[in-house]
Design a protein around this motif. Structure first.
Motif, short mmCIF file in Angstrom:
data_model
loop_
_atom_site.label_atom_id
_atom_site.label_comp_id
_atom_site.label_asym_id
_atom_site.label_seq_id
_atom_site.Cartn_x
_atom_site.Cartn_y
_atom_site.Cartn_z
N SER A 59 15.92 39.32 -19.10
CA SER A 59 14.94 38.25 -19.27
C SER A 59 15.61 36.88 -19.22
O SER A 59 15.12 35.95 -18.59
CB SER A 59 14.21 38.42 -20.61
OG SER A 59 13.25 37.40 -20.80
N ARG A 96 9.57 44.92 -12.52
CA ARG A 96 8.42 44.64 -13.38
C ARG A 96 8.68 43.41 -14.24
O ARG A 96 7.78 42.57 -14.44
CB ARG A 96 8.14 45.85 -14.28
CG ARG A 96 7.78 47.14 -13.55
CD ARG A 96 6.44 47.07 -12.87
NE ARG A 96 6.03 48.37 -12.35
CZ ARG A 96 4.97 48.56 -11.57
NH1 ARG A 96 4.23 47.53 -11.21
NH2 ARG A 96 4.66 49.77 -11.13
N LYS A 100 6.81 39.65 -14.33
CA LYS A 100 6.34 38.98 -15.54
C LYS A 100 6.90 37.57 -15.65
O LYS A 100 6.24 36.66 -16.16
CB LYS A 100 6.73 39.79 -16.78
CG LYS A 100 5.96 41.08 -16.95
CD LYS A 100 6.39 41.80 -18.22
CE LYS A 100 5.61 43.11 -18.39
NZ LYS A 100 6.05 43.84 -19.62
N LYS A 101 8.11 37.39 -15.13
CA LYS A 101 8.77 36.09 -15.17
C LYS A 101 8.37 35.22 -13.97
O LYS A 101 8.89 34.11 -13.81
CB LYS A 101 10.29 36.27 -15.20
CG LYS A 101 10.82 36.88 -16.49
CD LYS A 101 10.75 35.87 -17.63
CE LYS A 101 11.36 36.42 -18.89
NZ LYS A 101 11.36 35.41 -19.97
#
Length: 324
Positions: A59, A96, A100-101
């Motif tokens: 992330s 995935r 999302k980012k």
């Protein structure tokens, strides 16, 4: 642009990082690093500590990134589950998370092994996927998961190189090491099987050109060298570069498979899995060639390094760094 690179400490990934750092198009290069920076030591990267199972690290690497270069993979393992976890599930989770980012430009490294052997004519991107090894099957499944994750909003490029050689490479290196001692191991009769190869800087150029393609969708490209080769050609060029006569040691496919089985059985007693194993032997005895015509047309890719120049650069590097 900001790039996030997985596998940057490895052979191909480190060369990609070098070129990204040299490019005026990239203002920041983040690299996922498990522990040892290896070829990245001392370079102006942004280190992201963690591995492909560390969602927090991933992330962090993906935050505000413009391009994801997913190079990390394992090429040898004793069982399917290890390949599945490292090459398939980790890739799916990474994609995935990138979605999302809101990272919309992704370049994913696959392999000719996902398609399988060429059997007489170079394969292209329309060929069915018929892998013959656990590694190849993991790359096939990885590609399937990538396509299933496609939301039609990202630009995802799957890159399939054949055998990659160049400075820092430590598996094909064993061939050059043997030749430096005057013995050139050749599987088959020297004329067959033929192989495609790509010098690492040409592959990196292809990867970066793929990142320049931003059309939404999933696109697949073979990135290979300027030609296909037989082992007599490779031996001849290698001998000239080394400046010595190399004696061809022509080995039948049956002997290769038998020897690989022995190596694997012996290594298992020491809790290791050898580079030359039953899986690798099954691949070595077959023909592996591919066409880069689609990449030339759609990416404006053009391999620049001939076999002679590539082997010369590679052996020169090995000698400078005392590998030979």
């Amino acid at each position: 642009m900001k790039a996030f690179v997985t596998g940057g400490t490895g052979f191909i990934g480190s060369h990609l990082v070098d070129q990204l750092l040299d490019s005026p198009e990239y203002s920041e290069v983040r690299c996922l690093v498990r522990s040892n920076e290896k070829w990245l030591t001392g370079k102006p990267i942004i280190k992201v500590s963690g591995d492909l199972n560390d969602l927090k690290a991933l992330s962090e690497g993906l935050d505000d990134a413009d391009v994801l270069f997913h190079i990390a993979a394992i090429v040898k393992a004793p069982d399917e589950n290890t390949f599945l976890q490292a090459n398939v599930e980790s890739t799916e989770n990474l994609i995935r998370l990138a979605q999302k980012k809101n990272v919309k430009n992704l370049v994913i490294l696959s392999s000719l092994a996902a398609v399988g052997p060429s059997n007489g004519a170079p394969v292209d991107e329309t060929a069915p996927l018929n892998p013959v090894s656990m590694y190849g099957r993991s790359k096939k499944e990885m590609e399937k998961r990538v396509r299933n994750a496609d939301r039609k909003t990202e630009s995802i490029k799957i890159i399939r190189p054949p055998a990659v050689y160049g400075p820092r490479e430590d598996q094909i290196f064993s061939f050059f090491k043997s030749c430096s001692k005057g013995i050139c191991p050749i599987i088959g009769n020297g004329k067959r099987p033929r192989v495609s190869m790509v010098y690492v800087s040409d592959l990196v150029n292809g990867i970066i050109k793929a990142a320049e393609k931003t059309d939404p969708g999933v696109f697949t490209y073979f990135i290979s060298g300027p030609d296909t080769y037989n082992w007599d050609q490779i031996r001849s060029v290698t001998g000239k570069v080394l400046g010595r006569r190399t004696i061809p040691l022509k080995i039948s496919p049956k002997i290769v498979k038998k020897a690989a089985g022995i190596f694997e059985d012996v290594a298992s007693f020491f809790g290791k899995y050898p580079v030359v194993n039953r899986e690798k032997a099954n691949e070595l005895v077959l023909e592996w060639t591919c066409s880069n015509e689609k990449a030339q047309k759609e990416l404006n890719y053009k391999p620049e390094v001939s076999l002679a120049e590539g082997i010369s650069r590679t052996i020169h590097w090995y000698k400078i760094h005392n590998w030979l």
